[in-house]
Motif scaffolding. Sequence first.
Motif, PDB file in Angstrom:
ATOM      1  N   SER A   1     -28.621   9.097 -36.240  1.00  0.00           N
ATOM      2  CA  SER A   1     -28.977   8.427 -37.500  1.00  0.00           C
ATOM      3  C   SER A   1     -27.797   7.684 -38.118  1.00  0.00           C
ATOM      4  O   SER A   1     -27.993   6.860 -39.020  1.00  0.00           O
ATOM      5  CB  SER A   1     -29.532   9.436 -38.497  1.00  0.00           C
ATOM      6  OG  SER A   1     -28.509  10.346 -38.886  1.00  0.00           O
ATOM      7  N   LEU A   2     -26.581   7.945 -37.653  1.00  0.00           N
ATOM      8  CA  LEU A   2     -25.391   7.318 -38.229  1.00  0.00           C
ATOM      9  C   LEU A   2     -24.978   6.037 -37.519  1.00  0.00           C
ATOM     10  O   LEU A   2     -24.080   5.338 -37.988  1.00  0.00           O
ATOM     11  CB  LEU A   2     -24.219   8.305 -38.193  1.00  0.00           C
ATOM     12  CG  LEU A   2     -24.444   9.637 -38.917  1.00  0.00           C
ATOM     13  CD1 LEU A   2     -23.228  10.532 -38.746  1.00  0.00           C
ATOM     14  CD2 LEU A   2     -24.741   9.402 -40.389  1.00  0.00           C
ATOM     15  N   TYR A   3     -25.623   5.727 -36.409  1.00  0.00           N
ATOM     16  CA  TYR A   3     -25.246   4.565 -35.594  1.00  0.00           C
ATOM     17  C   TYR A   3     -26.352   3.527 -35.578  1.00  0.00           C
ATOM     18  O   TYR A   3     -27.496   3.816 -35.890  1.00  0.00           O
ATOM     19  CB  TYR A   3     -24.938   5.016 -34.159  1.00  0.00           C
ATOM     20  CG  TYR A   3     -23.752   5.955 -34.063  1.00  0.00           C
ATOM     21  CD1 TYR A   3     -22.460   5.464 -33.960  1.00  0.00           C
ATOM     22  CD2 TYR A   3     -23.930   7.335 -34.086  1.00  0.00           C
ATOM     23  CE1 TYR A   3     -21.365   6.326 -33.867  1.00  0.00           C
ATOM     24  CE2 TYR A   3     -22.849   8.204 -34.002  1.00  0.00           C
ATOM     25  CZ  TYR A   3     -21.573   7.685 -33.896  1.00  0.00           C
ATOM     26  OH  TYR A   3     -20.503   8.529 -33.819  1.00  0.00           O
ATOM     27  N   LYS A   4     -25.999   2.291 -35.196  1.00  0.00           N
ATOM     28  CA  LYS A   4     -26.929   1.166 -35.058  1.00  0.00           C
ATOM     29  C   LYS A   4     -26.787   0.603 -33.634  1.00  0.00           C
ATOM     30  O   LYS A   4     -25.847   0.934 -32.918  1.00  0.00           O
ATOM     31  CB  LYS A   4     -26.603   0.068 -36.083  1.00  0.00           C
ATOM     32  CG  LYS A   4     -26.754   0.493 -37.526  1.00  0.00           C
ATOM     33  CD  LYS A   4     -28.197   0.596 -37.894  1.00  0.00           C
ATOM     34  CE  LYS A   4     -28.350   0.945 -39.374  1.00  0.00           C
ATOM     35  NZ  LYS A   4     -29.668   1.409 -39.690  1.00  0.00           N
TER      36      LYS A   4
ATOM     37  N   TYR B   1     -23.321   3.028 -42.184  1.00  0.00           N
ATOM     38  CA  TYR B   1     -23.497   3.373 -40.778  1.00  0.00           C
ATOM     39  C   TYR B   1     -22.157   3.183 -40.076  1.00  0.00           C
ATOM     40  O   TYR B   1     -21.256   2.521 -40.580  1.00  0.00           O
ATOM     41  CB  TYR B   1     -24.605   2.558 -40.113  1.00  0.00           C
ATOM     42  CG  TYR B   1     -24.256   1.116 -39.823  1.00  0.00           C
ATOM     43  CD1 TYR B   1     -23.702   0.747 -38.592  1.00  0.00           C
ATOM     44  CD2 TYR B   1     -24.487   0.122 -40.767  1.00  0.00           C
ATOM     45  CE1 TYR B   1     -23.384  -0.577 -38.322  1.00  0.00           C
ATOM     46  CE2 TYR B   1     -24.174  -1.196 -40.498  1.00  0.00           C
ATOM     47  CZ  TYR B   1     -23.626  -1.539 -39.277  1.00  0.00           C
ATOM     48  OH  TYR B   1     -23.300  -2.840 -39.014  1.00  0.00           O
ATOM     49  N   VAL B   2     -22.027   3.806 -38.893  1.00  0.00           N
ATOM     50  CA  VAL B   2     -20.799   3.740 -38.113  1.00  0.00           C
ATOM     51  C   VAL B   2     -20.869   2.515 -37.200  1.00  0.00           C
ATOM     52  O   VAL B   2     -21.690   2.477 -36.295  1.00  0.00           O
ATOM     53  CB  VAL B   2     -20.600   5.017 -37.276  1.00  0.00           C
ATOM     54  CG1 VAL B   2     -19.346   4.899 -36.404  1.00  0.00           C
ATOM     55  CG2 VAL B   2     -20.528   6.242 -38.167  1.00  0.00           C
TER      56      VAL B   2
ATOM     57  N   VAL C   1     -15.842   8.790 -50.508  1.00  0.00           N
ATOM     58  CA  VAL C   1     -16.801   8.406 -49.468  1.00  0.00           C
ATOM     59  C   VAL C   1     -16.288   8.859 -48.103  1.00  0.00           C
ATOM     60  O   VAL C   1     -17.043   9.406 -47.290  1.00  0.00           O
ATOM     61  CB  VAL C   1     -17.073   6.889 -49.484  1.00  0.00           C
ATOM     62  CG1 VAL C   1     -17.888   6.465 -48.265  1.00  0.00           C
ATOM     63  CG2 VAL C   1     -17.794   6.500 -50.762  1.00  0.00           C
ATOM     64  N   GLY C   2     -15.002   8.631 -47.828  1.00  0.00           N
ATOM     65  CA  GLY C   2     -14.425   9.051 -46.554  1.00  0.00           C
ATOM     66  C   GLY C   2     -14.555  10.545 -46.330  1.00  0.00           C
ATOM     67  O   GLY C   2     -14.946  10.992 -45.246  1.00  0.00           O
ATOM     68  N   LYS C   3     -14.256  11.342 -47.352  1.00  0.00           N
ATOM     69  CA  LYS C   3     -14.360  12.796 -47.222  1.00  0.00           C
ATOM     70  C   LYS C   3     -15.814  13.228 -47.057  1.00  0.00           C
ATOM     71  O   LYS C   3     -16.122  14.082 -46.215  1.00  0.00           O
ATOM     72  CB  LYS C   3     -13.744  13.498 -48.423  1.00  0.00           C
ATOM     73  CG  LYS C   3     -13.816  15.017 -48.265  1.00  0.00           C
ATOM     74  CD  LYS C   3     -13.178  15.761 -49.386  1.00  0.00           C
ATOM     75  CE  LYS C   3     -13.252  17.262 -49.251  1.00  0.00           C
ATOM     76  NZ  LYS C   3     -14.147  17.853 -48.287  1.00  0.00           N
ATOM     77  N   ALA C   4     -16.708  12.656 -47.840  1.00  0.00           N
ATOM     78  CA  ALA C   4     -18.130  13.013 -47.740  1.00  0.00           C
ATOM     79  C   ALA C   4     -18.669  12.659 -46.356  1.00  0.00           C
ATOM     80  O   ALA C   4     -19.428  13.439 -45.756  1.00  0.00           O
ATOM     81  CB  ALA C   4     -18.935  12.309 -48.829  1.00  0.00           C
ATOM     82  N   PHE C   5     -18.276  11.491 -45.844  1.00  0.00           N
ATOM     83  CA  PHE C   5     -18.720  11.100 -44.512  1.00  0.00           C
ATOM     84  C   PHE C   5     -18.200  12.085 -43.466  1.00  0.00           C
ATOM     85  O   PHE C   5     -18.956  12.545 -42.601  1.00  0.00           O
ATOM     86  CB  PHE C   5     -18.275   9.682 -44.155  1.00  0.00           C
ATOM     87  CG  PHE C   5     -18.554   9.375 -42.716  1.00  0.00           C
ATOM     88  CD1 PHE C   5     -19.824   9.015 -42.310  1.00  0.00           C
ATOM     89  CD2 PHE C   5     -17.555   9.497 -41.757  1.00  0.00           C
ATOM     90  CE1 PHE C   5     -20.109   8.794 -40.971  1.00  0.00           C
ATOM     91  CE2 PHE C   5     -17.824   9.270 -40.422  1.00  0.00           C
ATOM     92  CZ  PHE C   5     -19.096   8.911 -40.026  1.00  0.00           C
TER      93      PHE C   5
END
Length: 124
Positions: free
Chosen positions: A29-32, A113-114, A8-12
């Motif tokens: 799109s990665l943040y809230k 999400y980040v 998951v870390g590498k894909a992210f």
Amino acid sequence: MEEQINLVGKAFADHYYHLFDNDRPALSSLYKPSSMLTFEGHKIQGVEDITAKLTSLPFDQCRHVISTIDSQPSFSGGIVVFISGSLQLPGEEHHLRFSQMFHLIPMLEGNFYVQNDIFRLNYG
């Protein structure tokens, strides 16, 4: 479990830096609204302000080269991802070394999400 966290870390990381290098506005799109970015010591919160910061950097094109990715499980299914690498800017002979940490939080859809993003250039 550890292998899944690393995947998951590498894909992210691959996804994040692909967007940063090729379609920076899409990083929103990665943040809230609760997400926080510390960029070279400056704290920024929320999707709009984070996106504004990332899209207003003084260069349009760049290329990230990842050297290391370290991932750890966090509470409630979250993942902490620490990345080191270099940033190549057009026309610059020397690459800029950087470190970046992300705290990823799972969403119901199975994505992340980040929540926290900390970026520093490494000088010296």
